[in-house]
Motif scaffolding. Sequence first.
Motif, PDB file in Angstrom:
ATOM      1  N   GLY A   1       0.790  -1.228   0.000  1.00 37.16           N
ATOM      2  CA  GLY A   1       0.000   0.000   0.000  1.00 37.16           C
ATOM      3  C   GLY A   1       0.816   1.268   0.000  1.00 37.16           C
ATOM      4  O   GLY A   1       0.253   2.364   0.095  1.00 37.16           O
ATOM      5  N   LEU A   2       2.128   1.144  -0.113  1.00 36.89           N
ATOM      6  CA  LEU A   2       3.005   2.312  -0.011  1.00 36.89           C
ATOM      7  C   LEU A   2       3.331   2.892  -1.380  1.00 36.89           C
ATOM      8  O   LEU A   2       3.655   2.158  -2.319  1.00 36.89           O
ATOM      9  N   SER A   3       3.257   4.211  -1.489  1.00 41.24           N
ATOM     10  CA  SER A   3       3.734   4.910  -2.681  1.00 41.24           C
ATOM     11  C   SER A   3       4.262   6.267  -2.246  1.00 41.24           C
ATOM     12  O   SER A   3       3.808   6.828  -1.242  1.00 41.24           O
ATOM     13  N   VAL A   4       5.217   6.796  -2.998  1.00 41.03           N
ATOM     14  CA  VAL A   4       5.782   8.095  -2.657  1.00 41.03           C
ATOM     15  C   VAL A   4       4.704   9.175  -2.731  1.00 41.03           C
ATOM     16  O   VAL A   4       4.636  10.059  -1.869  1.00 41.03           O
ATOM     17  N   ALA A   5       3.825   9.085  -3.730  1.00 42.35           N
ATOM     18  CA  ALA A   5       2.767  10.081  -3.880  1.00 42.35           C
ATOM     19  C   ALA A   5       1.820  10.063  -2.685  1.00 42.35           C
ATOM     20  O   ALA A   5       1.436  11.117  -2.165  1.00 42.35           O
ATOM     21  N   GLN A   6       1.432   8.868  -2.237  1.00 46.53           N
ATOM     22  CA  GLN A   6       0.527   8.760  -1.098  1.00 46.53           C
ATOM     23  C   GLN A   6       1.166   9.307   0.165  1.00 46.53           C
ATOM     24  O   GLN A   6       0.535  10.018   0.949  1.00 46.53           O
ATOM     25  N   VAL A   7       2.442   8.989   0.359  1.00 45.62           N
ATOM     26  CA  VAL A   7       3.160   9.474   1.536  1.00 45.62           C
ATOM     27  C   VAL A   7       3.301  10.983   1.501  1.00 45.62           C
ATOM     28  O   VAL A   7       3.144  11.659   2.527  1.00 45.62           O
ATOM     29  N   ALA A   8       3.578  11.548   0.322  1.00 48.27           N
ATOM     30  CA  ALA A   8       3.690  13.003   0.190  1.00 48.27           C
ATOM     31  C   ALA A   8       2.381  13.675   0.584  1.00 48.27           C
ATOM     32  O   ALA A   8       2.374  14.695   1.286  1.00 48.27           O
ATOM     33  N   ASN A   9       1.275  13.113   0.141  1.00 39.79           N
ATOM     34  CA  ASN A   9      -0.035  13.679   0.474  1.00 39.79           C
ATOM     35  C   ASN A   9      -0.283  13.638   1.978  1.00 39.79           C
ATOM     36  O   ASN A   9      -0.759  14.618   2.569  1.00 39.79           O
ATOM     37  N   LEU A  10       0.041  12.505   2.609  1.00 40.47           N
ATOM     38  CA  LEU A  10      -0.167  12.373   4.046  1.00 40.47           C
ATOM     39  C   LEU A  10       0.743  13.315   4.830  1.00 40.47           C
ATOM     40  O   LEU A  10       0.348  13.866   5.858  1.00 40.47           O
ATOM     41  N   ALA A  11       1.969  13.491   4.345  1.00 38.93           N
ATOM     42  CA  ALA A  11       2.934  14.367   5.016  1.00 38.93           C
ATOM     43  C   ALA A  11       2.686  15.848   4.727  1.00 38.93           C
ATOM     44  O   ALA A  11       3.360  16.718   5.297  1.00 38.93           O
ATOM     45  N   LYS A  12       1.741  16.114   3.794  1.00 43.25           N
ATOM     46  CA  LYS A  12       1.405  17.486   3.409  1.00 43.25           C
ATOM     47  C   LYS A  12       2.615  18.228   2.834  1.00 43.25           C
ATOM     48  O   LYS A  12       2.906  19.383   3.189  1.00 43.25           O
ATOM     49  N   VAL A  13       3.335  17.512   1.958  1.00 44.33           N
ATOM     50  CA  VAL A  13       4.438  18.143   1.232  1.00 44.33           C
ATOM     51  C   VAL A  13       4.196  17.969  -0.261  1.00 44.33           C
ATOM     52  O   VAL A  13       3.475  17.058  -0.692  1.00 44.33           O
ATOM     53  N   ASN A  14       4.789  18.840  -1.027  1.00 43.11           N
ATOM     54  CA  ASN A  14       4.680  18.761  -2.478  1.00 43.11           C
ATOM     55  C   ASN A  14       5.243  17.440  -2.986  1.00 43.11           C
ATOM     56  O   ASN A  14       6.269  16.963  -2.495  1.00 43.11           O
ATOM     57  N   ARG A  15       4.555  16.853  -3.966  1.00 46.69           N
ATOM     58  CA  ARG A  15       5.011  15.561  -4.483  1.00 46.69           C
ATOM     59  C   ARG A  15       6.436  15.652  -5.027  1.00 46.69           C
ATOM     60  O   ARG A  15       7.250  14.751  -4.826  1.00 46.69           O
ATOM     61  N   GLY A  16       6.731  16.737  -5.707  1.00 46.12           N
ATOM     62  CA  GLY A  16       8.077  16.905  -6.246  1.00 46.12           C
ATOM     63  C   GLY A  16       9.120  16.965  -5.143  1.00 46.12           C
ATOM     64  O   GLY A  16      10.219  16.421  -5.276  1.00 46.12           O
ATOM     65  N   THR A  17       8.765  17.615  -4.036  1.00 43.49           N
ATOM     66  CA  THR A  17       9.677  17.684  -2.892  1.00 43.49           C
ATOM     67  C   THR A  17       9.922  16.293  -2.323  1.00 43.49           C
ATOM     68  O   THR A  17      11.051  15.943  -1.971  1.00 43.49           O
ATOM     69  N   ALA A  18       8.858  15.504  -2.225  1.00 41.35           N
ATOM     70  CA  ALA A  18       9.006  14.141  -1.711  1.00 41.35           C
ATOM     71  C   ALA A  18       9.936  13.321  -2.590  1.00 41.35           C
ATOM     72  O   ALA A  18      10.798  12.579  -2.089  1.00 41.35           O
ATOM     73  N   TYR A  19       9.798  13.483  -3.909  1.00 43.85           N
ATOM     74  CA  TYR A  19      10.655  12.727  -4.826  1.00 43.85           C
ATOM     75  C   TYR A  19      12.108  13.201  -4.772  1.00 43.85           C
ATOM     76  O   TYR A  19      13.021  12.456  -5.136  1.00 43.85           O
ATOM     77  N   GLN A  20      12.334  14.427  -4.327  1.00 40.65           N
ATOM     78  CA  GLN A  20      13.715  14.879  -4.154  1.00 40.65           C
ATOM     79  C   GLN A  20      14.400  14.110  -3.033  1.00 40.65           C
ATOM     80  O   GLN A  20      15.609  13.893  -3.071  1.00 40.65           O
ATOM     81  N   HIS A  21      13.627  13.713  -2.018  1.00 44.80           N
ATOM     82  CA  HIS A  21      14.179  12.964  -0.892  1.00 44.80           C
ATOM     83  C   HIS A  21      14.184  11.455  -1.152  1.00 44.80           C
ATOM     84  O   HIS A  21      15.138  10.765  -0.776  1.00 44.80           O
ATOM     85  N   PHE A  22      13.125  10.961  -1.776  1.00 49.16           N
ATOM     86  CA  PHE A  22      12.988   9.518  -2.012  1.00 49.16           C
ATOM     87  C   PHE A  22      12.409   9.315  -3.410  1.00 49.16           C
ATOM     88  O   PHE A  22      11.236   9.592  -3.640  1.00 49.16           O
ATOM     89  N   GLN A  23      13.253   8.829  -4.312  1.00 44.88           N
ATOM     90  CA  GLN A  23      12.813   8.669  -5.694  1.00 44.88           C
ATOM     91  C   GLN A  23      11.900   7.455  -5.888  1.00 44.88           C
ATOM     92  O   GLN A  23      11.081   7.428  -6.799  1.00 44.88           O
ATOM     93  N   THR A  24      12.012   6.461  -5.013  1.00 43.77           N
ATOM     94  CA  THR A  24      11.242   5.237  -5.181  1.00 43.77           C
ATOM     95  C   THR A  24      10.664   4.775  -3.844  1.00 43.77           C
ATOM     96  O   THR A  24      11.131   5.174  -2.779  1.00 43.77           O
ATOM     97  N   ARG A  25       9.658   3.910  -3.905  1.00 41.32           N
ATOM     98  CA  ARG A  25       9.086   3.338  -2.694  1.00 41.32           C
ATOM     99  C   ARG A  25      10.108   2.460  -1.981  1.00 41.32           C
ATOM    100  O   ARG A  25      10.093   2.353  -0.751  1.00 41.32           O
ATOM    101  N   GLU A  26      11.019   1.846  -2.754  1.00 42.97           N
ATOM    102  CA  GLU A  26      12.054   1.002  -2.151  1.00 42.97           C
ATOM    103  C   GLU A  26      12.962   1.828  -1.244  1.00 42.97           C
ATOM    104  O   GLU A  26      13.389   1.358  -0.183  1.00 42.97           O
TER     105      GLU A  26
END
Length: 222
Positions: free
Chosen positions: A36-61
């Motif tokens: 059930g994990l995805s970077v997009a879902q986590v970004a939404n829950l953390a209330k951060v921009n999706r692009g910002t989340a991908y700067q920290h973690f490019q993949t769910r792995e």
Amino acid sequence: MNSVRRGGPRKRDPEGTRDAILDAARHVLARDGKEGLSVAQVANLAKVNRGTAYQHFQTREQLIEATTEWVSDKMYRAAFGDEGITSTGPVSSENVEKVISGLCSFAMENFELGRIWLYELLASRRPTKDKFWRYYKEIMARFAETDYAQKDIDVEVHSVLVLSGMFLWPVWIRAQARTAKERQEMSERFTHEMLRLALYGNLRAEKFPELRAKFSKLASAG
């Protein structure tokens, strides 16, 4: 007269943002598992921009890896304290109880994340990268060479068996216990049995009179 500008651009806090993302990832993993994990879902829950989340973690792995590192560090502190067990002196009953009780308590409180950590460790081709595993196995290997230990302990097998039990027993508790009181009692039973197995399994019982006295007293009370 110029007015003072209020509420300018928010100060960047990369470390705080990363912590918020990881906190959200732990929540999702504990609730929905790896699937059930995805970077997009986590970004939404953390209330951060999706692009910002991908700067920290490019993949769910990468998120899973960072989360298991967090679990490993928390387990280390729960079992060994912030500084670890550095003494090379005699093994004490106090230290044995501290390690086992600390691990049992952590497992009961974090069993969803703990199971994910365990499966990732067991499937890893380089388990010694994990902080907790590396230290736990090292401590067991050092202990096995002392005269406080039974002879011919297979450190790797013993370590895997202990840690597997730690994170599978809470699953049994969740399925069987109906009340908070029952869950607490089953948790205490597990800690007690792990100590008993240690005392009469890999420890030389005569070297640990405090633990022997405790179990003798419990047996008499029963």
